[in-house]
Design an enzyme around this catalytic site. Structure first.
Site, PDB file in Angstrom:
ATOM      1  N   HIS A   1       7.656   3.715  -2.603  1.00 41.97           N
ATOM      2  CA  HIS A   1       7.635   3.395  -1.169  1.00 41.97           C
ATOM      3  C   HIS A   1       7.647   1.880  -0.999  1.00 41.97           C
ATOM      4  O   HIS A   1       6.653   1.259  -0.639  1.00 41.97           O
ATOM      5  CB  HIS A   1       6.408   4.011  -0.501  1.00 41.97           C
ATOM      6  CG  HIS A   1       6.477   4.006   0.994  1.00 41.97           C
ATOM      7  ND1 HIS A   1       6.019   5.042   1.754  1.00 41.97           N
ATOM      8  CD2 HIS A   1       6.953   3.096   1.875  1.00 41.97           C
ATOM      9  CE1 HIS A   1       6.205   4.773   3.039  1.00 41.97           C
ATOM     10  NE2 HIS A   1       6.765   3.575   3.125  1.00 41.97           N
TER      11      HIS A   1
ATOM     12  N   HIS B   1       9.239  -1.400   0.865  1.00 45.29           N
ATOM     13  CA  HIS B   1      10.028  -2.130   1.853  1.00 45.29           C
ATOM     14  C   HIS B   1      10.441  -3.429   1.164  1.00 45.29           C
ATOM     15  O   HIS B   1       9.590  -4.286   0.903  1.00 45.29           O
ATOM     16  CB  HIS B   1       9.193  -2.452   3.090  1.00 45.29           C
ATOM     17  CG  HIS B   1       8.767  -1.250   3.876  1.00 45.29           C
ATOM     18  ND1 HIS B   1       9.270  -0.965   5.128  1.00 45.29           N
ATOM     19  CD2 HIS B   1       7.869  -0.273   3.608  1.00 45.29           C
ATOM     20  CE1 HIS B   1       8.698   0.140   5.598  1.00 45.29           C
ATOM     21  NE2 HIS B   1       7.841   0.581   4.677  1.00 45.29           N
TER      22      HIS B   1
ATOM     23  N   LYS C   1      16.491   7.846   3.210  1.00 43.25           N
ATOM     24  CA  LYS C   1      15.196   7.767   3.878  1.00 43.25           C
ATOM     25  C   LYS C   1      15.389   8.052   5.362  1.00 43.25           C
ATOM     26  O   LYS C   1      16.157   7.378   6.045  1.00 43.25           O
ATOM     27  CB  LYS C   1      14.581   6.382   3.699  1.00 43.25           C
ATOM     28  CG  LYS C   1      13.324   6.141   4.545  1.00 43.25           C
ATOM     29  CD  LYS C   1      12.185   7.073   4.141  1.00 43.25           C
ATOM     30  CE  LYS C   1      10.971   6.903   5.056  1.00 43.25           C
ATOM     31  NZ  LYS C   1      10.404   5.556   5.039  1.00 43.25           N
TER      32      LYS C   1
ATOM     33  N   HIS D   1      13.477   7.972   8.856  1.00 45.41           N
ATOM     34  CA  HIS D   1      12.314   7.266   9.401  1.00 45.41           C
ATOM     35  C   HIS D   1      12.266   7.408  10.911  1.00 45.41           C
ATOM     36  O   HIS D   1      13.282   7.302  11.590  1.00 45.41           O
ATOM     37  CB  HIS D   1      12.376   5.788   9.022  1.00 45.41           C
ATOM     38  CG  HIS D   1      11.081   5.066   9.217  1.00 45.41           C
ATOM     39  ND1 HIS D   1      10.577   4.764  10.460  1.00 45.41           N
ATOM     40  CD2 HIS D   1      10.174   4.583   8.318  1.00 45.41           C
ATOM     41  CE1 HIS D   1       9.426   4.132  10.334  1.00 45.41           C
ATOM     42  NE2 HIS D   1       9.154   4.005   9.044  1.00 45.41           N
TER      43      HIS D   1
ATOM     44  N   HIS E   1       3.307   8.828   3.125  1.00 44.75           N
ATOM     45  CA  HIS E   1       1.988   8.765   3.778  1.00 44.75           C
ATOM     46  C   HIS E   1       1.697  10.048   4.564  1.00 44.75           C
ATOM     47  O   HIS E   1       1.607  10.055   5.788  1.00 44.75           O
ATOM     48  CB  HIS E   1       1.823   7.526   4.651  1.00 44.75           C
ATOM     49  CG  HIS E   1       3.041   7.057   5.362  1.00 44.75           C
ATOM     50  ND1 HIS E   1       3.729   7.819   6.262  1.00 44.75           N
ATOM     51  CD2 HIS E   1       3.703   5.882   5.289  1.00 44.75           C
ATOM     52  CE1 HIS E   1       4.750   7.139   6.728  1.00 44.75           C
ATOM     53  NE2 HIS E   1       4.760   5.967   6.151  1.00 44.75           N
TER      54      HIS E   1
ATOM     55  N   HIS F   1       5.261  -2.199  12.999  1.00 44.43           N
ATOM     56  CA  HIS F   1       6.166  -1.361  13.785  1.00 44.43           C
ATOM     57  C   HIS F   1       6.559  -2.005  15.110  1.00 44.43           C
ATOM     58  O   HIS F   1       6.947  -1.328  16.050  1.00 44.43           O
ATOM     59  CB  HIS F   1       5.565   0.035  13.972  1.00 44.43           C
ATOM     60  CG  HIS F   1       5.566   0.804  12.695  1.00 44.43           C
ATOM     61  ND1 HIS F   1       6.686   1.424  12.196  1.00 44.43           N
ATOM     62  CD2 HIS F   1       4.592   0.996  11.772  1.00 44.43           C
ATOM     63  CE1 HIS F   1       6.397   1.982  11.043  1.00 44.43           C
ATOM     64  NE2 HIS F   1       5.137   1.729  10.759  1.00 44.43           N
TER      65      HIS F   1
ATOM     66  N   ASP G   1       3.896   1.117   0.142  1.00 45.15           N
ATOM     67  CA  ASP G   1       4.314   0.750   1.504  1.00 45.15           C
ATOM     68  C   ASP G   1       4.282  -0.767   1.642  1.00 45.15           C
ATOM     69  O   ASP G   1       3.782  -1.325   2.613  1.00 45.15           O
ATOM     70  CB  ASP G   1       3.433   1.414   2.558  1.00 45.15           C
ATOM     71  CG  ASP G   1       4.151   1.639   3.887  1.00 45.15           C
ATOM     72  OD1 ASP G   1       5.251   1.091   4.058  1.00 45.15           O
ATOM     73  OD2 ASP G   1       3.614   2.352   4.743  1.00 45.15           O
TER      74      ASP G   1
END
Length: 569
Positions: free
Chosen positions: A136, A138, A219, A221, A274, A322, A362
């Protein structure tokens, strides 16, 4: 026959069968189940030791002389907790057992001849594990890569293109051009890498293009819209090309609830990120998915282990990652819906029960890229201290729990993403991605990291000192990270269709490229030591989690193991 005490033997050759080793400052004790070396015939390098010409080093010419041997290693792996020499040749593990000189020693594995070609890595008193696999990522900053490497992670899978808003929030490398650029960028690093394409599209041609461009998976999302249609199309393409789909589900339940998502998945295998939900996913009950047979459930590391500060720190993380605004009440409500102490409290326990299968980071997007391994062992220790020994344990040790937890960041993510043929465990035939730890530093400060059998990073002292150990001792890249050596010390994982269409030659890549495989024919039952399938219920008002009508929870801890004792800052 000469006899020596266990204490003296351990000081010379490391612990042996029946000896117990404490992992860091945790309350976890690993007991060696079997010793594959031969008493009286141990090999060891150094002045007056046995690896000398005509002794434990063969003077004969053998075609199977090892390139490197790790001597007298204590191995902790899903396959067992045992003592052995590890033989490395051509970047792969070719033998685990007794290495040495077959001309002068008994029981030497024929694939593990020590000769003039053999380098020696001293494993006495060290623990050896497979390199960690973080699925995971980014890819916000390339500086994540050495940070992860120095923590013991040797494979990073995720998506992104740098600190763009899309990458800050989602693990997607969208489109052919971006995918090719990231494959080119990967050439600089002694780290195994793989990239997800953006899976949110009702146009399957756009998804297929990304797989053909080199994505090892897709992925889906919620920030791009995790609708039932997007989920279905991504899985359709994944089924066609044998790649994995990872998903961050719909927190706001805009396009449907968890039941609608499960209906769209339709029994097909998917890796849920998650799965507790604080990192994102159907509020408040995405955690229910963890008990399903086709779900490969993962945690990200900010919520494990559950501490007194966990809930508080998540709100600010969420607002940043986010792209939310504290001045907009709807954004604040969105954030509040994701941070539920009740489901976070259940997560540790579900890991300890073997219901959650994978841990990951993450990275920089509500996760810490250098703490996957540390937080996994902190969780194991927290659960032992709170719940005691697992019922599966045999003897006065924690071997079953240790195998359960090491599987979460080694073999299980490898199986989930179709790379377990190459990496993920200490087994013959796999690439020698290995991490050496002092027992006192286990889980937080590795001594040395090998990639494809070559040292790529290690603790090292002052370069102007007369010996390697004087302070300041810091992590640094080693020769395997430099020049053209790094091309043979790391792998880029791509889809089989991209591999078969010679993406390496098309882009002029020099690293090893390998195809992912067997992503679609696996289930939760393939998750080692973490394969429990059971209905999970969540009370929609209180967020209480139940399994078999038993409340699942754990207490937030005030202090964790492997913590400030090991870190100046």
């Amino acid at each position: 026959m000469i006899k020596i005490s266990r204490k003296q033997y351990a000081s010379m050759y490391g612990p042996t069968t029946g000896d117990k080793v404490r992992l860091g400052d945790t309350n976890l004790f690993a007991e060696i189940e079997k010793d594959y070396t031969l008493y009286g015939e141990e090999i060891k390098f150094g002045g007056g030791k046995t690896i000398r010409d005509g002794m434990a080093q063969s003077a004969s010419t053998y075609t199977n002389e090892l390139d490197a041997v790790i001597t007298n290693a204590m191995i902790i792996d899903y396959t067992g907790i045992y003592k052995a020499d590890i033989g490395i040749k051509g970047g792969k593990i070719v033998g685990i057992g007794k290495a040495g000189n077959p001309d002068t020693q008994d029981s030497v594995n024929e694939a593990m001849v020590v000769g003039a070609a053999t380098e020696v890595i001293a494993g006495e008193g060290q623990i050896i594990t497979a390199g960690g696999i973080d699925t995971h990522i980014h890819f916000i900053s390339p500086t994540q890569i050495p940070t992860a490497l120095y923590s013991g992670v040797t494979t990073m899978i995720g998506g992104g293109t740098g600190p763009a808003a899309g990458t800050n929030a989602t693990t997607c490398t969208p489109g052919k051009w971006n995918m090719h650029q990231m494959l080119r960028a990967a050439e600089s690093y002694a780290m195994n890498l793989g990239f997800f394409g953006k899976g949110n599209s009702s146009n399957e041609e756009g998804l297929e293009e990304q797989i053909k461009a080199g994505a090892l998976g897709l992925k889906v999302h919620e920030d791009w819209g995790s609708t039932p249609a997007a989920i279905n199309h991504a899985l359709n393409v994944a089924q066609k090309y044998d790649v994995q789909v990872a998903i961050h589900t719909d927190t706001l339940n805009e396009a449907g609830c968890v039941e609608d998502t499960m209906k769209a998945i339709d029994g097909r295998t998917i890796h849920t990120f998650h799965t507790e939900g604080a990192g994102g996913g159907h509020a408040p009950d995405i955690i229910k998915a963890a008990g399903e047979p086709n779900i490969l459930p993962a945690s990200t590391n900010p919520t494990i282990p559950f501490t007194k500060n966990t809930a508080d720190e998540h709100l600010d993380m969420l607002m940043v990652c986010h792209h939310l605004d504290k001045k907009i009440k709807e954004d604040v409500a969105f954030a509040d819906s994701r941070i539920r102490p009740e489901t976070i409290a259940a997560e540790d326990t579900l890991h300890d029960m073997g219901i959650f299968s994978i841990t990951s980071s993450d990275s920089q997007a509500m996760g810490r890229v250098g703490e996957v391994i540390t937080r996994t062992w902190q969780t194991a220790d927290k659960c032992k201290n709170e719940f005691g020994a697992l019922k599966e344990e045999c003897g006065e040790n924690d071997n079953f729990r240790i195998k359960r937890y090491i599987s979460k960041y080694t073999i299980n993510p490898a199986i989930a993403h179709g790379i377990s043929e190459y990496v993920g465990s200490v087994e013959v035939g796999k690439f020698a991605d290995l991490v050496l730890w002092k027992p006192s530093m286990f889980g937080i400060k590795p001594e040395m990291i090998l990639k494809n059998g070559m040292i790529v990073a290690a603790k090292i002292g002052d370069s102007n000192a007369s010996i390697p150990t004087p302070e300041p001792v810091v992590y640094a890249p080693m020769f395997g990270s430099y020049g053209k050596a790094k091309y043979n010390c790391a792998i880029t994982f791509v889809s089989k269709i991209a591999y078969d269409c010679h993406i390496k030659e098309e882009l002029g890549l020099e690293r090893i490229l390998l195809p992912v495989k067997n992503c679609r024919n696996i289930t939760k039952k393939d998750m080692k030591f973490n394969d429990v399938i059971t209905p999970i219920e969540v009370n929609p008002e209180t967020y209480e989690v139940r399994v078999n009508n038993t409340k699942i929870t754990s207490k937030p801890v005030e202090k964790v193991s492997l913590g400030q004792l090991y870190c100046l800052f």
